[in-house]
Write a protein that holds these residues in place. Structure first.
Motif, PDB file in Angstrom:
ATOM      1  N   ALA A  64      38.427  46.965  39.258  1.00  0.00           N
ATOM      2  CA  ALA A  64      39.617  46.438  39.844  1.00  0.00           C
ATOM      3  C   ALA A  64      40.534  48.120  39.931  1.00  0.00           C
ATOM      4  O   ALA A  64      40.257  48.666  39.054  1.00  0.00           O
ATOM      5  CB  ALA A  64      40.432  45.671  38.720  1.00  0.00           C
ATOM      6  N   THR A  65      41.144  47.992  40.873  1.00  0.00           N
ATOM      7  CA  THR A  65      42.169  49.233  41.049  1.00  0.00           C
ATOM      8  C   THR A  65      43.621  48.642  40.911  1.00  0.00           C
ATOM      9  O   THR A  65      44.088  47.515  41.007  1.00  0.00           O
ATOM     10  CB  THR A  65      42.152  49.679  42.485  1.00  0.00           C
ATOM     11  OG1 THR A  65      42.496  48.719  43.360  1.00  0.00           O
ATOM     12  CG2 THR A  65      40.608  50.118  42.655  1.00  0.00           C
ATOM     13  N   ARG A  66      44.310  49.610  40.243  1.00  0.00           N
ATOM     14  CA  ARG A  66      45.827  49.360  40.141  1.00  0.00           C
ATOM     15  C   ARG A  66      46.502  48.832  41.251  1.00  0.00           C
ATOM     16  O   ARG A  66      47.491  48.038  41.184  1.00  0.00           O
ATOM     17  CB  ARG A  66      46.382  50.723  39.328  1.00  0.00           C
ATOM     18  CG  ARG A  66      47.625  50.228  38.610  1.00  0.00           C
ATOM     19  CD  ARG A  66      48.399  51.316  37.816  1.00  0.00           C
ATOM     20  NE  ARG A  66      48.400  51.195  36.424  1.00  0.00           N
ATOM     21  CZ  ARG A  66      48.600  50.352  35.530  1.00  0.00           C
ATOM     22  NH1 ARG A  66      49.167  49.127  36.086  1.00  0.00           N
ATOM     23  NH2 ARG A  66      48.393  50.194  34.373  1.00  0.00           N
ATOM     24  N   GLY A  67      46.084  49.509  42.573  1.00  0.00           N
ATOM     25  CA  GLY A  67      46.970  49.245  43.675  1.00  0.00           C
ATOM     26  C   GLY A  67      46.440  47.940  44.162  1.00  0.00           C
ATOM     27  O   GLY A  67      47.530  47.379  44.939  1.00  0.00           O
ATOM     28  N   LYS A  68      45.368  47.331  43.765  1.00  0.00           N
ATOM     29  CA  LYS A  68      45.115  46.000  44.459  1.00  0.00           C
ATOM     30  C   LYS A  68      44.871  44.987  43.411  1.00  0.00           C
ATOM     31  O   LYS A  68      45.239  43.710  43.992  1.00  0.00           O
ATOM     32  CB  LYS A  68      43.827  46.020  44.998  1.00  0.00           C
ATOM     33  CG  LYS A  68      43.705  46.970  46.365  1.00  0.00           C
ATOM     34  CD  LYS A  68      42.202  46.888  46.775  1.00  0.00           C
ATOM     35  CE  LYS A  68      42.218  47.778  48.318  1.00  0.00           C
ATOM     36  NZ  LYS A  68      40.606  47.799  48.886  1.00  0.00           N
ATOM     37  N   GLY A  69      44.854  45.139  42.250  1.00  0.00           N
ATOM     38  CA  GLY A  69      44.673  44.090  41.321  1.00  0.00           C
ATOM     39  C   GLY A  69      43.510  43.297  41.423  1.00  0.00           C
ATOM     40  O   GLY A  69      42.433  43.633  41.866  1.00  0.00           O
ATOM     41  N   ILE A  70      43.766  41.952  40.950  1.00  0.00           N
ATOM     42  CA  ILE A  70      42.675  40.907  41.126  1.00  0.00           C
ATOM     43  C   ILE A  70      43.259  39.778  41.763  1.00  0.00           C
ATOM     44  O   ILE A  70      44.300  39.691  41.944  1.00  0.00           O
ATOM     45  CB  ILE A  70      42.049  40.668  39.949  1.00  0.00           C
ATOM     46  CG1 ILE A  70      43.272  39.890  38.901  1.00  0.00           C
ATOM     47  CG2 ILE A  70      41.314  41.898  39.318  1.00  0.00           C
ATOM     48  CD1 ILE A  70      42.491  39.210  37.791  1.00  0.00           C
ATOM     49  N   ILE A  71      42.510  38.770  42.433  1.00  0.00           N
ATOM     50  CA  ILE A  71      42.815  37.665  42.903  1.00  0.00           C
ATOM     51  C   ILE A  71      42.302  36.471  42.219  1.00  0.00           C
ATOM     52  O   ILE A  71      41.106  36.452  41.528  1.00  0.00           O
ATOM     53  CB  ILE A  71      42.358  37.528  44.243  1.00  0.00           C
ATOM     54  CG1 ILE A  71      42.765  38.537  45.175  1.00  0.00           C
ATOM     55  CG2 ILE A  71      42.541  36.110  44.815  1.00  0.00           C
ATOM     56  CD1 ILE A  71      42.289  38.527  46.673  1.00  0.00           C
ATOM     57  N   THR A  72      43.110  35.345  41.820  1.00  0.00           N
ATOM     58  CA  THR A  72      42.386  34.170  41.186  1.00  0.00           C
ATOM     59  C   THR A  72      43.053  32.966  42.141  1.00  0.00           C
ATOM     60  O   THR A  72      44.079  33.011  42.771  1.00  0.00           O
ATOM     61  CB  THR A  72      43.395  33.827  39.786  1.00  0.00           C
ATOM     62  OG1 THR A  72      44.489  33.679  40.035  1.00  0.00           O
ATOM     63  CG2 THR A  72      42.732  34.786  38.933  1.00  0.00           C
ATOM     64  N   ILE A  73      41.983  32.159  42.335  1.00  0.00           N
ATOM     65  CA  ILE A  73      41.966  31.202  43.514  1.00  0.00           C
ATOM     66  C   ILE A  73      41.567  29.993  42.604  1.00  0.00           C
ATOM     67  O   ILE A  73      40.408  30.077  42.274  1.00  0.00           O
ATOM     68  CB  ILE A  73      41.073  31.438  44.791  1.00  0.00           C
ATOM     69  CG1 ILE A  73      41.724  32.624  45.423  1.00  0.00           C
ATOM     70  CG2 ILE A  73      41.467  30.200  45.587  1.00  0.00           C
ATOM     71  CD1 ILE A  73      40.756  33.300  46.526  1.00  0.00           C
ATOM     72  N   GLY A  74      42.245  28.900  42.759  1.00  0.00           N
ATOM     73  CA  GLY A  74      42.005  27.733  42.167  1.00  0.00           C
ATOM     74  C   GLY A  74      42.560  26.474  42.638  1.00  0.00           C
ATOM     75  O   GLY A  74      43.289  26.264  43.504  1.00  0.00           O
ATOM     76  N   ALA A  75      41.951  25.323  42.383  1.00  0.00           N
ATOM     77  CA  ALA A  75      42.509  23.902  42.756  1.00  0.00           C
ATOM     78  C   ALA A  75      42.510  23.231  41.311  1.00  0.00           C
ATOM     79  O   ALA A  75      41.687  22.866  40.663  1.00  0.00           O
ATOM     80  CB  ALA A  75      41.705  23.406  43.697  1.00  0.00           C
ATOM     81  N   THR A  76      43.708  22.578  41.072  1.00  0.00           N
ATOM     82  CA  THR A  76      44.026  21.877  39.770  1.00  0.00           C
ATOM     83  C   THR A  76      44.739  20.889  40.056  1.00  0.00           C
ATOM     84  O   THR A  76      45.553  20.678  41.185  1.00  0.00           O
ATOM     85  CB  THR A  76      44.441  22.707  38.722  1.00  0.00           C
ATOM     86  OG1 THR A  76      45.729  23.100  38.919  1.00  0.00           O
ATOM     87  CG2 THR A  76      43.687  23.994  38.439  1.00  0.00           C
ATOM     88  N   ARG A  77      45.119  19.908  39.032  1.00  0.00           N
ATOM     89  CA  ARG A  77      45.954  18.821  39.199  1.00  0.00           C
ATOM     90  C   ARG A  77      47.266  19.507  38.945  1.00  0.00           C
ATOM     91  O   ARG A  77      47.358  20.616  38.683  1.00  0.00           O
ATOM     92  CB  ARG A  77      45.814  17.837  38.080  1.00  0.00           C
ATOM     93  CG  ARG A  77      44.509  17.162  38.146  1.00  0.00           C
ATOM     94  CD  ARG A  77      44.270  16.163  37.223  1.00  0.00           C
ATOM     95  NE  ARG A  77      44.966  15.016  37.433  1.00  0.00           N
ATOM     96  CZ  ARG A  77      44.459  13.945  36.686  1.00  0.00           C
ATOM     97  NH1 ARG A  77      43.879  14.036  35.524  1.00  0.00           N
ATOM     98  NH2 ARG A  77      44.905  12.686  37.135  1.00  0.00           N
TER      99      ARG A  77
END
Length: 180
Positions: A64-77
């Protein structure tokens, strides 16, 4: 077709129905260190400080780079977020209350909670209500009040951080009725 994580070069983590095994968002956050105390002892640091991730992303690079971070993608109720101000500067007491009110800590089922510092003598018990039609703010509020009373601490009136599912549906229905 390439995923967004590969295109953007960002570690991407899937959760809920988007993940093959239904991994939860909080489990990703725990493994990445979101809930560890920072230098000022706030429980939530808001992101990973690690360049090399301890958890393998579903897509994208393992760094991970500080400039971009991370992505979380989900589908929940639907999840409601309900926060209750607790009038103290003692984060350890509010952490204890948050743990005891959560399902994970033996409290209310389908409630996830943590202590969030806001300064000025207030720390909030921030709750994710995973089944708001079953356990809502009206059940969480008196439980936090009871646990805080045991510690000799006062609490304020809790609030939802966004519109409820019903309010969003109601607003949408009004919107489409006016557009006809």
């Amino acid at each position: 077709m390439q995923s967004e994580g590969k295109v953007a070069g960002v570690p991407t983590f899937l959760y809920g129905a988007a993940h093959q095994e239904g991994r939860s968002l909080d489990s990703i956050r725990r493994e990445l260190g979101y809930f560890r105390p920072n230098a000022s002892e706030n429980q939530w640091i808001g992101g990973t400080e690690l360049e090399t991730l301890q958890l393998k992303p579903d897509e994208g690079p393992a760094q991970a780079t500080r400039g971009k971070g991370i992505i979380t993608i989900g589908a929940t109720r639907w999840v409601d977020n309900y926060n209750i101000p607790v009038f103290t500067n003692d984060i350890s007491i509010v952490r204890k209350i948050a743990k005891r009110v959560s399902g994970r800590g033996g409290g209310l089922p389908s409630v996830q909670s943590m202590a969030l510092t806001h300064g000025g003598g207030t720390i909030e018990v921030a709750c994710n209500l995973l089944e708001p039609s079953r356990i809502g703010g009206d059940q969480v509020q008196p439980e936090v009040e009871r646990l805080a009373r045991e510690e000799g601490i006062a609490v304020g009136k809790g609030y939802y951080t966004d519109l409820s599912e019903e309010k969003i549906i109601e607003s949408y229905l009004k919107l489409i009725q006016h557009s006809d």
